[in-house]
Design an enzyme around this catalytic site. Sequence first.
Site, PDB file in Angstrom:
ATOM      1  N   TRP A 118      44.869  -6.983  15.819  1.00  0.00           N
ATOM      2  CA  TRP A 118      46.076  -6.945  15.003  1.00  0.00           C
ATOM      3  C   TRP A 118      47.009  -8.103  15.343  1.00  0.00           C
ATOM      4  CZ3 TRP A 118      45.580  -4.600  10.727  1.00  0.00           C
ATOM      5  CH2 TRP A 118      44.724  -3.497  10.630  1.00  0.00           C
ATOM      6  N   ASP A 139      55.010  -4.686  17.134  1.00  0.00           N
ATOM      7  CA  ASP A 139      54.292  -3.882  16.144  1.00  0.00           C
ATOM      8  C   ASP A 139      53.830  -2.609  16.843  1.00  0.00           C
ATOM      9  OD1 ASP A 139      52.537  -2.651  14.421  1.00  0.00           O
ATOM     10  OD2 ASP A 139      51.106  -4.321  14.332  1.00  0.00           O
ATOM     11  N   LYS A 192      49.818   6.915  12.206  1.00  0.00           N
ATOM     12  CA  LYS A 192      49.145   7.217  13.471  1.00  0.00           C
ATOM     13  C   LYS A 192      49.820   8.399  14.175  1.00  0.00           C
ATOM     14  CE  LYS A 192      47.109   3.080  13.029  1.00  0.00           C
ATOM     15  NZ  LYS A 192      45.702   2.853  12.691  1.00  0.00           N
TER      16      LYS A 192
END
Length: 360
Positions: free
Chosen positions: A102, A172, A196
Amino acid sequence: MSRVFNFSAGPATLPEAVLEQVRDELLDWRGTGMSVMEMSHRDKPFMSIATEAEADLRKLLGVPDNYKVLFLQGGATGQFAFVPMNLMPEGGSADYLVTGSWGKKAIKEAGKYGTANTAVRPADDKFDHIPARSEWKLDPNAAYVHYTPNETIEGVEFHQPPEVGGVPLVGDFSSNFLSRPVDVAAHGVMYAGAQKNAGPAGLTMVIVRDDLIGKARPTTPSIFDYKAVADGESMLNTPPCFAWYVSGLVFKWLLDQGGLEGMAERNARKAGLLYDYIDSEPFYDNPVAPADRSHMNVTFRLAKPDLDATFLEGAKAAGMPGLKGHRSVGGMRASIYNAMPEAGVQALVDYMKEFVRTNG
């Protein structure tokens, strides 16, 4: 109907108590005669939902008064662009700590808006550790430093915010958001997709310090401009109302569980149970440096990769789907987010033991 232990990396398992409340309120929210999905985001019922959700989120994280909390759409991937649009001036630069897949995506997107410097990245993209601080090459004139606190795919996690001097730190937090206490004041911006740990897919939360708002490039679309969104109280356009509502219920559930301190203890126990077994059994292997192992996404490989499909089929039949590793790295991945009960992790360990007995 029996519920499974869902180890998917996201969208992920939600607290059963929250799902039951959503079910009970689905057709008639508190006597309004309508579902949250049907009500106007401008009317008092939804405004009360939004206000309460923000208050609970601020309480959970201890968000200082000089930070705005924004509820947006576009996911963390959208923020890969929103952050440089709002924080990186024309001709400017930013530093990126790349510790997984990511982080790679974030720096690639940022490069469209200016100079995105790789401040650290493991050699040969061997994302099994966080390089030592002495290896980082930070620019004191960078507009910000971006990092990914938890890399969902490789299972690498920063357990404390990195020290980056006086440059605004941007994180993030998508895959470890609300999993433990975090120093919000150490960050200029924190952002996270909800799917999540916080709620269903479709909602993105951004926590941004006041002095970093109002610096967007002139070409930035209004809906991407933190100031415009903050001034519109996250309702510059119709927000993801239902996801916002469900996330608000999750925030209350977290408060009832003892807040983030309680969740951190619970998540550490779950991760420890799984890592301890993996480390004790040669049939399984986790390649991540112990100090940098994720408490959210436990990756592991079988000593006999030709048995991967058999392992996954057996786990699914036993009520444990979602264990297949990301296609880019293979192997297995057990995502044990906040709503995964300790009983689910124990069931996985028991299955892994039995699999070794019959296939080892």
